[in-house]
Design a protein around this motif. Structure first.
Motif, PDB file in Angstrom:
ATOM      1  N   ALA A   1       0.802  -1.224   0.000  1.00 44.09           N
ATOM      2  CA  ALA A   1       0.000   0.000   0.000  1.00 44.09           C
ATOM      3  C   ALA A   1       0.832   1.269   0.000  1.00 44.09           C
TER       4      ALA A   1
ATOM      5  N   HIS B   1      -9.393   3.386   3.123  1.00 42.82           N
ATOM      6  CA  HIS B   1      -9.169   2.333   2.131  1.00 42.82           C
ATOM      7  C   HIS B   1     -10.115   1.168   2.378  1.00 42.82           C
TER       8      HIS B   1
ATOM      9  N   PHE C   1      -9.925  -2.884   0.967  1.00 42.36           N
ATOM     10  CA  PHE C   1      -9.151  -3.849   0.190  1.00 42.36           C
ATOM     11  C   PHE C   1      -9.970  -5.113  -0.037  1.00 42.36           C
TER      12      PHE C   1
ATOM     13  N   ASP D   1      -7.490  -2.286  -4.122  1.00 44.71           N
ATOM     14  CA  ASP D   1      -7.511  -1.430  -2.935  1.00 44.71           C
ATOM     15  C   ASP D   1      -8.117  -0.097  -3.343  1.00 44.71           C
TER      16      ASP D   1
END
Length: 179
Positions: free
Chosen positions: A11, A39, A41, A48
């Protein structure tokens, strides 16, 4: 048979915090506080998704009715779904404290969101723990901290703990007011 850890998302987060699994969506939510990002995911696809906000999101909670509750720079906000604009909720308790923001929090079994703040200068020690009730009432619980971190509830919700870092103090609260 031993499991081997593998990287599933690089990330590049600056301050990645607060991972929460949403079982219904089968997605992992988390924040990058320094980049004002939320975020989510998807481990199946590897995607993401990220949402950028105008201010930091220190922590969040899933709402029973859907959407999210966000603890931001100055106060709390709600979003009804991933794409919705945030709507302020409750008193903006940190609005007059530019060196403070919300940092870590958890929801108790009664739907109340307990969130602590952080003194980003690490100088004054006026960070505090707050509780946001479902009706929008914000209650100051305790202060004189630098960073409220590591929030957690016991399995039955009767006890709440969090750390005051960097003092390494762990605080434990009996949760008796169960509205």
């Amino acid at each position: 048979m031993a499991s081997i850890a593998r990287l599933v998302l690089d990330a590049g987060a600056e301050l990645g915090e607060g991972p929460r699994w949403h079982a219904g969506e089968r997605r992992l939510y988390w924040v990058d506080i320094a980049r004002n990002e939320l975020h989510r995911f998807d481990p199946d696809s590897g995607a993401d998704e990220r949402r950028a906000f105008d201010e930091p999101v220190g922590c969040f909670a899933f709402r029973r009715s859907g959407g999210l509750l966000l603890a931001m720079q100055a106060g709390f906000a709600m979003i009804d779904d991933w794409y919705a604009d945030p709507v302020s909720f409750g008193e903006p308790v940190l609005a007059d404290k530019p060196d403070y923001r919300f940092n870590d929090g958890r929801t108790d079994p009664w739907g109340r969101f307990w969130a602590g703040s952080v003194d980003t200068t690490k100088k004054t020690g006026e960070a505090a723990l707050y509780r946001l009730d479902p009706d929008g009432t914000v209650t100051w619980i305790e202060g004189e901290m630098l960073t409220c971190n590591g929030a957690a509830f016991s399995a039955d919700g009767s006890r709440f703990t969090h750390a005051n870092t960097p003092s390494h103090a762990l605080r434990l609260y009996d949760v008796v007011d169960r509205k």
